[in-house]
Design an enzyme around this catalytic site. Structure first.
Site, PDB file in Angstrom:
ATOM      1  N   ASP A  44     -42.478 -39.160 -28.337  1.00 23.99           N
ATOM      2  CA  ASP A  44     -42.630 -39.175 -26.889  1.00 23.99           C
ATOM      3  C   ASP A  44     -41.255 -39.379 -26.263  1.00 23.99           C
ATOM      4  O   ASP A  44     -40.396 -40.042 -26.853  1.00 23.99           O
ATOM      5  CB  ASP A  44     -43.580 -40.291 -26.443  1.00 23.99           C
ATOM      6  CG  ASP A  44     -44.137 -40.070 -25.051  1.00 23.99           C
ATOM      7  OD1 ASP A  44     -45.288 -39.609 -24.933  1.00 23.99           O
ATOM      8  OD2 ASP A  44     -43.413 -40.349 -24.071  1.00 23.99           O
ATOM      9  N   TYR A 161     -47.066 -24.138 -14.255  1.00 20.03           N
ATOM     10  CA  TYR A 161     -48.024 -24.778 -15.165  1.00 20.03           C
ATOM     11  C   TYR A 161     -49.027 -23.742 -15.682  1.00 20.03           C
ATOM     12  O   TYR A 161     -49.343 -23.699 -16.874  1.00 20.03           O
ATOM     13  CB  TYR A 161     -48.741 -25.915 -14.445  1.00 20.03           C
ATOM     14  CG  TYR A 161     -49.507 -26.836 -15.360  1.00 20.03           C
ATOM     15  CD1 TYR A 161     -48.917 -27.975 -15.889  1.00 20.03           C
ATOM     16  CD2 TYR A 161     -50.840 -26.582 -15.688  1.00 20.03           C
ATOM     17  CE1 TYR A 161     -49.619 -28.837 -16.721  1.00 20.03           C
ATOM     18  CE2 TYR A 161     -51.545 -27.428 -16.518  1.00 20.03           C
ATOM     19  CZ  TYR A 161     -50.938 -28.561 -17.030  1.00 20.03           C
ATOM     20  OH  TYR A 161     -51.644 -29.398 -17.860  1.00 20.03           O
ATOM     21  N   LYS A 165     -49.342 -22.621 -19.662  1.00 23.83           N
ATOM     22  CA  LYS A 165     -50.567 -22.807 -20.440  1.00 23.83           C
ATOM     23  C   LYS A 165     -51.139 -21.462 -20.912  1.00 23.83           C
ATOM     24  O   LYS A 165     -51.708 -21.385 -22.007  1.00 23.83           O
ATOM     25  CB  LYS A 165     -51.594 -23.596 -19.638  1.00 23.83           C
ATOM     26  CG  LYS A 165     -51.180 -25.039 -19.371  1.00 23.83           C
ATOM     27  CD  LYS A 165     -50.900 -25.809 -20.655  1.00 23.83           C
ATOM     28  CE  LYS A 165     -50.575 -27.275 -20.392  1.00 23.83           C
ATOM     29  NZ  LYS A 165     -50.330 -28.039 -21.632  1.00 23.83           N
ATOM     30  N   ILE A 194     -58.667 -34.221 -16.892  1.00 25.61           N
ATOM     31  CA  ILE A 194     -58.924 -35.378 -17.755  1.00 25.61           C
ATOM     32  C   ILE A 194     -58.310 -36.628 -17.136  1.00 25.61           C
ATOM     33  O   ILE A 194     -57.218 -36.572 -16.543  1.00 25.61           O
ATOM     34  CB  ILE A 194     -58.337 -35.149 -19.169  1.00 25.61           C
ATOM     35  CG1 ILE A 194     -58.865 -33.830 -19.747  1.00 25.61           C
ATOM     36  CG2 ILE A 194     -58.689 -36.313 -20.093  1.00 25.61           C
ATOM     37  CD1 ILE A 194     -60.370 -33.742 -19.890  1.00 25.61           C
ATOM     38  N   THR A 196     -56.170 -39.028 -17.255  1.00 26.78           N
ATOM     39  CA  THR A 196     -54.937 -39.446 -17.919  1.00 26.78           C
ATOM     40  C   THR A 196     -53.880 -39.708 -16.842  1.00 26.78           C
ATOM     41  O   THR A 196     -54.116 -39.454 -15.654  1.00 26.78           O
ATOM     42  CB  THR A 196     -54.418 -38.353 -18.873  1.00 26.78           C
ATOM     43  OG1 THR A 196     -53.925 -37.256 -18.080  1.00 26.78           O
ATOM     44  CG2 THR A 196     -55.506 -37.868 -19.813  1.00 26.78           C
TER      45      THR A 196
END
Length: 254
Positions: A44, A161, A165, A194, A196
């Site tokens: 990370d 984005y 993807k 999601i 997150t």
């Protein structure tokens, strides 16, 4: 008694590389893999957060590495360090990704485009490019790339984005075809919205609007995506490669 979809013991002793491991889907997957007895190379860009997370895991077989996935040489070194530390590589989950403020295409900043493509698409290439040779030395392996519903649909204000993807899905298919006969399986998962940190900037009103986009009328949880990832990593998916599994509360069924 119904048998489980995959044998949890099958992960014991396997070496897994997880990027974006300090939070979200990456952290959820790392946690489950640790509980299942895997040895973990966790990567990370937030080294401090990653170290704190790694310290909470049940396994001592964890190697946390601060890593910017946009660096080809950096990813190469991280994979090599993991292989040297644990003796090989069997599994990989490439979940590192970022989102930046929405902006329509005519005003989209070039530097924002470059950053999102670098992390969300080139970062996946960098990882897979170095994971495959390491897995070939073990006789095979399984890789899961985290894509998105935006890999299938356009989304206003998200040109970079969406493009990234879409690219992850195409890249996953091409890489899977290249190595299908060598014991390497490469698949993707396409989550909906999601819960997150990527949604952390949303107001309550916008979170409710995001939930309403899904026929199930809610956003997903990271663990729900982890369940799909574990299946794809496991031998239960032994005849699955070049595929993308949608985990989106029905979003793409509309």
């Amino acid at each position: 008694m119904t048998s489980p979809l995959f044998d949890p013991a099958a992960f014991t002793g396997k070496v897994a590389f997880v990027s974006g491991a300090a939070s979200g889907i990456g952290a959820s997957t790392a946690l489950r893999l640790a509980d299942l007895g895997a040895k973990l190379v966790l990567a990370d860009r937030d080294g401090d957060r990653l170290a704190g997370f790694a310290a909470t895991l049940s396994s001592d077989d964890v190697l946390p590495l601060e890593l910017d996935v946009t660096s080809f040489a950096g990813v190469e070194a991280a994979v090599a360090q993991g292989v040297e530390h644990f003796g090989g590589l069997d599994l990989a989950v490439n979940s590192a990704g970022i989102d930046l403020p929405r902006c329509e295409t005519a005003q989209y900043p070039a530097e924002q485009w470059d950053r999102i493509i670098a992390v969300n698409l080139t970062g996946v290439f960098n990882a897979v490019r170095h994971q495959i040779p390491a897995m070939l030395k073990r006789g095979g392996g399984s890789i899961v790339n985290v894509a998105s519903i935006m890999g299938f649909r356009g989304f206003a204000g998200q040109p970079a984005y969406t493009a990234a993807k879409h690219g992850v899905l195409g890249f996953t298919k091409a890489a899977a075809l290249d190595h299908a006969g060598q014991g390497i399986r490469i698949n993707a998962v396409a989550p909906g919205f999601i819960d997150t940190p990527l949604l952390g900037h949303l107001s309550d009103e916008k979170r409710q609007a995001a939930a309403a986009l899904h026929p199930m009328q809610r956003v997903g949880q990271a663990d729900e995506i982890t369940n799909v990832i574990l299946f794809l990593l496991s031998d239960a998916a032994s005849f699955v490669t070049g595929a993308c599994f949608e985990a989106d509360g029905g979003y793409l069924a509309k």
